[in-house]
Design a protein around this motif. Structure first.
Motif, PDB file in Angstrom:
ATOM      1  N   ILE A  49       0.857  -1.185   0.000  1.00  0.00           N
ATOM      2  CA  ILE A  49       0.000   0.000   0.000  1.00  0.00           C
ATOM      3  C   ILE A  49       0.892   1.233   0.000  1.00  0.00           C
ATOM      4  O   ILE A  49       1.742   1.397   0.892  1.00  0.00           O
ATOM      5  N   GLY A  50       0.761   2.049  -1.021  1.00  0.00           N
ATOM      6  CA  GLY A  50       1.622   3.223  -1.124  1.00  0.00           C
ATOM      7  C   GLY A  50       1.275   4.043  -2.347  1.00  0.00           C
ATOM      8  O   GLY A  50       0.413   3.667  -3.137  1.00  0.00           O
ATOM      9  N   ASP A  51       1.983   5.172  -2.466  1.00  0.00           N
ATOM     10  CA  ASP A  51       1.650   6.178  -3.465  1.00  0.00           C
ATOM     11  C   ASP A  51       2.706   6.175  -4.573  1.00  0.00           C
ATOM     12  O   ASP A  51       3.895   6.358  -4.287  1.00  0.00           O
ATOM     13  N   ILE A  52       2.274   6.045  -5.815  1.00  0.00           N
ATOM     14  CA  ILE A  52       3.248   6.024  -6.926  1.00  0.00           C
ATOM     15  C   ILE A  52       3.892   7.392  -7.131  1.00  0.00           C
ATOM     16  O   ILE A  52       4.881   7.509  -7.850  1.00  0.00           O
ATOM     17  N   GLY A  53       3.331   8.427  -6.502  1.00  0.00           N
ATOM     18  CA  GLY A  53       3.926   9.760  -6.612  1.00  0.00           C
ATOM     19  C   GLY A  53       5.148   9.924  -5.719  1.00  0.00           C
ATOM     20  O   GLY A  53       5.852  10.931  -5.810  1.00  0.00           O
ATOM     21  N   ASP A  54       5.411   8.948  -4.860  1.00  0.00           N
ATOM     22  CA  ASP A  54       6.561   9.010  -3.951  1.00  0.00           C
ATOM     23  C   ASP A  54       7.723   8.260  -4.624  1.00  0.00           C
ATOM     24  O   ASP A  54       7.844   7.038  -4.527  1.00  0.00           O
ATOM     25  N   GLN A  55       8.566   9.029  -5.300  1.00  0.00           N
ATOM     26  CA  GLN A  55       9.594   8.409  -6.153  1.00  0.00           C
ATOM     27  C   GLN A  55      10.585   7.556  -5.355  1.00  0.00           C
ATOM     28  O   GLN A  55      10.987   6.478  -5.797  1.00  0.00           O
ATOM     29  N   THR A  56      10.969   8.037  -4.170  1.00  0.00           N
ATOM     30  CA  THR A  56      11.945   7.288  -3.365  1.00  0.00           C
ATOM     31  C   THR A  56      11.376   5.935  -2.957  1.00  0.00           C
ATOM     32  O   THR A  56      12.035   4.897  -3.058  1.00  0.00           O
ATOM     33  N   PHE A  57      10.120   5.955  -2.518  1.00  0.00           N
ATOM     34  CA  PHE A  57       9.433   4.714  -2.127  1.00  0.00           C
ATOM     35  C   PHE A  57       9.338   3.752  -3.320  1.00  0.00           C
ATOM     36  O   PHE A  57       9.615   2.556  -3.190  1.00  0.00           O
ATOM     37  N   VAL A  58       8.990   4.271  -4.481  1.00  0.00           N
ATOM     38  CA  VAL A  58       8.819   3.387  -5.649  1.00  0.00           C
ATOM     39  C   VAL A  58      10.176   2.825  -6.098  1.00  0.00           C
ATOM     40  O   VAL A  58      10.285   1.635  -6.421  1.00  0.00           O
ATOM     41  N   GLU A  59      11.211   3.660  -6.069  1.00  0.00           N
ATOM     42  CA  GLU A  59      12.550   3.159  -6.461  1.00  0.00           C
ATOM     43  C   GLU A  59      12.974   2.004  -5.567  1.00  0.00           C
ATOM     44  O   GLU A  59      13.499   0.992  -6.031  1.00  0.00           O
ATOM     45  N   GLU A  60      12.735   2.166  -4.275  1.00  0.00           N
ATOM     46  CA  GLU A  60      13.093   1.116  -3.314  1.00  0.00           C
ATOM     47  C   GLU A  60      12.291  -0.165  -3.602  1.00  0.00           C
ATOM     48  O   GLU A  60      12.819  -1.273  -3.599  1.00  0.00           O
ATOM     49  N   LEU A  61      11.007   0.027  -3.900  1.00  0.00           N
ATOM     50  CA  LEU A  61      10.129  -1.105  -4.216  1.00  0.00           C
ATOM     51  C   LEU A  61      10.609  -1.836  -5.476  1.00  0.00           C
ATOM     52  O   LEU A  61      10.664  -3.077  -5.515  1.00  0.00           O
ATOM     53  N   LEU A  62      10.968  -1.071  -6.489  1.00  0.00           N
ATOM     54  CA  LEU A  62      11.419  -1.664  -7.759  1.00  0.00           C
ATOM     55  C   LEU A  62      12.723  -2.428  -7.560  1.00  0.00           C
ATOM     56  O   LEU A  62      12.887  -3.544  -8.047  1.00  0.00           O
ATOM     57  N   ARG A  63      13.630  -1.826  -6.797  1.00  0.00           N
ATOM     58  CA  ARG A  63      14.947  -2.462  -6.607  1.00  0.00           C
ATOM     59  C   ARG A  63      14.838  -3.699  -5.733  1.00  0.00           C
ATOM     60  O   ARG A  63      15.373  -4.762  -6.071  1.00  0.00           O
ATOM     61  N   SER A  64      14.123  -3.570  -4.616  1.00  0.00           N
ATOM     62  CA  SER A  64      14.109  -4.692  -3.664  1.00  0.00           C
ATOM     63  C   SER A  64      13.359  -5.900  -4.244  1.00  0.00           C
ATOM     64  O   SER A  64      13.620  -7.032  -3.855  1.00  0.00           O
ATOM     65  N   ASN A  65      12.457  -5.655  -5.189  1.00  0.00           N
ATOM     66  CA  ASN A  65      11.722  -6.777  -5.794  1.00  0.00           C
ATOM     67  C   ASN A  65      12.280  -7.182  -7.160  1.00  0.00           C
ATOM     68  O   ASN A  65      11.693  -8.029  -7.831  1.00  0.00           O
ATOM     69  N   GLU A  66      13.371  -6.537  -7.562  1.00  0.00           N
ATOM     70  CA  GLU A  66      13.995  -6.821  -8.866  1.00  0.00           C
ATOM     71  C   GLU A  66      12.962  -6.779  -9.996  1.00  0.00           C
ATOM     72  O   GLU A  66      12.811  -7.726 -10.775  1.00  0.00           O
ATOM     73  N   ILE A  67      12.247  -5.672 -10.063  1.00  0.00           N
ATOM     74  CA  ILE A  67      11.167  -5.544 -11.045  1.00  0.00           C
ATOM     75  C   ILE A  67      11.710  -5.078 -12.393  1.00  0.00           C
ATOM     76  O   ILE A  67      12.475  -4.119 -12.459  1.00  0.00           O
ATOM     77  N   ARG A  68      11.290  -5.790 -13.444  1.00  0.00           N
ATOM     78  CA  ARG A  68      11.773  -5.452 -14.770  1.00  0.00           C
ATOM     79  C   ARG A  68      10.661  -4.847 -15.634  1.00  0.00           C
ATOM     80  O   ARG A  68      10.912  -4.098 -16.574  1.00  0.00           O
ATOM     81  N   SER A  69       9.404  -5.176 -15.314  1.00  0.00           N
ATOM     82  CA  SER A  69       8.291  -4.708 -16.154  1.00  0.00           C
ATOM     83  C   SER A  69       7.227  -4.078 -15.268  1.00  0.00           C
ATOM     84  O   SER A  69       6.947  -4.581 -14.177  1.00  0.00           O
ATOM     85  N   VAL A  70       6.605  -3.004 -15.786  1.00  0.00           N
ATOM     86  CA  VAL A  70       5.590  -2.285 -15.010  1.00  0.00           C
ATOM     87  C   VAL A  70       4.327  -2.113 -15.848  1.00  0.00           C
ATOM     88  O   VAL A  70       4.407  -1.726 -17.022  1.00  0.00           O
ATOM     89  N   PHE A  71       3.183  -2.410 -15.241  1.00  0.00           N
ATOM     90  CA  PHE A  71       1.878  -2.086 -15.829  1.00  0.00           C
ATOM     91  C   PHE A  71       1.311  -0.944 -14.998  1.00  0.00           C
ATOM     92  O   PHE A  71       1.147  -1.089 -13.783  1.00  0.00           O
ATOM     93  N   HIS A  72       1.000   0.161 -15.653  1.00  0.00           N
ATOM     94  CA  HIS A  72       0.584   1.358 -14.904  1.00  0.00           C
ATOM     95  C   HIS A  72      -0.904   1.643 -15.116  1.00  0.00           C
ATOM     96  O   HIS A  72      -1.303   2.245 -16.124  1.00  0.00           O
ATOM     97  N   PHE A  73      -1.712   1.203 -14.134  1.00  0.00           N
ATOM     98  CA  PHE A  73      -3.166   1.429 -14.183  1.00  0.00           C
ATOM     99  C   PHE A  73      -3.619   2.532 -13.241  1.00  0.00           C
ATOM    100  O   PHE A  73      -4.720   3.051 -13.390  1.00  0.00           O
TER     101      PHE A  73
END
Ligand code: UFG
Length: 330
Positions: A49-73
């Motif tokens: 649960i979090g806000d996609i407008g929080d860039q620092t939070f999203v960067e951490e989420l992307l890195r810690s989960n090793e995310i390669r692809s994003v679907f933006h709804f």
């Protein structure tokens, strides 16, 4: 490889999550639950649960989960609301998308699928199906806010190693054929949602907004696409980017339309309820007819719709609406 779905607790996003899980992908959902529901996210996906407008939070989420692809709804979707609250729409849809895209670039995301809209075209010049090369003349802050994100993605893909797919939705309706998720948004204004709620006596009656349009029965024509065919197009777009390393902008519709009265008649027939319908004046901002030219999706991605049938769309929507109260207590 893990896939991130923003807005995965919402209507279309939750269908996407199920499609990805069905394909064996590992899924993380980010959603601030402003309109979505935590119960709409399957337990096999990881809901953050979090806000996609929080860039620092999203960067951490992307890195810690090793995310390669994003679907933006994640985003706001009600056209008249965007007219009364333009800055809210530019914040949710444009500014927050910019933060998300920046986090994706910083974290090395390779593929980005964006939930765009037919509203980027505005009112088409003719009643013919609209192709992707038609003029882009949005008529609402909603359409502008989505088109600006398309523009950002185009420029970002030219400058950074991230491919994008912009999928322009026509009128999305129906629900998961297996009954796992559906349109649960409260106070929804969309035609099929409103009609199914009226058929189930959740509303006393409904309105037809205008019966004096230059169409065969005088009501507006729209291209209604089943949500499961829509998310299939997203999955094919991801595969296309993964293998072909190309960007894509494509309409998502069936290429033929139904009038408001045809839709209401179908809901009455499928539900067996002859609910009250009143004709009201035209709703400001409604275009007479918007139908997709869907050739690009079919030719380029070999997209083969499975539910191009208004009766099936209505059946699935009605079944979901009927089970919704028991699930959600609303
Ligand atoms: N309508 C009614 N009564 C209702 C609700 C809708 O008559 O209670 C009519 C509308 O006036 C319109 C048609 O049904 O003619 C479809 O209206 P929706 O509100 O279901 O959908 P829109 O076509 O206005 O908007 C949809 C998406 C937008 C997207 C747009 C692009 O909701 O996000 O298609 O064409 F931008």
């Amino acid at each position: 490889m893990t896939v991130l779905v923003t807005g995965g607790a919402g209507y279309i996003g939750s269908h996407m999550v199920w499609r990805l899980l069905d394909a064996g992908e590992k899924v993380v959902v980010v959603d601030r639950l402003s309109t979505g529901f935590d119960w709409a996210v399957p337990s096999e996906a990881n809901l953050v649960i979090g806000d996609i407008g929080d860039q620092t939070f999203v960067e951490e989420l992307l890195r810690s989960n090793e995310i390669r692809s994003v679907f933006h709804f994640a985003g706001s979707i009600v056209v008249p609301e965007s007219v009364s609250d333009p800055l809210g729409y530019y914040l949710n849809n444009t500014v927050n998308s910019r933060s998300l895209i920046a986090a994706c670039v910083q974290s090395g995301v390779q593929e980005f699928v964006f939930s765009s809209t037919a509203a980027v075209y505005g009112t088409p010049d003719a009643m013919d199906p609209v192709s992707e090369t038609a003029s882009l003349r949005p008529e609402s802050p909603y359409g502008n806010s989505k088109l600006m994100t398309e523009m950002m993605l185009r420029d970002v893909s030219a400058a950074h190693p991230m491919h994008h797919a912009c999928l322009r939705y026509f009128n999305v309706a129906g629900a998961d054929p297996l009954g796992r998720t559906g349109q649960s948004t409260q106070n929804a204004t969309h035609l099929i949602k409103v009609a199914t709620q009226t058929a189930l006596s959740k509303r006393p009656d409904m309105q037809v907004f205008g019966s004096d349009y230059p169409t065969p029965d005088g009501t507006c024509v729209r291209d209604y696409i089943h949500v499961s065919d829509l998310v299939e197009a997203h999955y094919l777009a991801l595969q296309h980017m993964r293998t072909e390393k190309q960007n894509l902008t494509a309409n998502c519709g069936y290429g033929h339309g139904h009038s408001v009265l045809e839709v209401i008649d179908m809901v009455k027939r499928v539900s067996g309820s002859d609910f009250p319908v009143a004709v009201s004046p035209r709703r400001p901002g409604d275009a007479v007819s918007i139908v997709a030219n869907a050739d690009l999706l079919k030719n380029q991605l070999n997209w083969q719709p499975r539910y191009d049938d208004l009766e099936l769309i209505v059946k699935h929507a009605l079944r979901w609406e009927d089970t919704l109260d028991r699930r959600n207590n609303i």
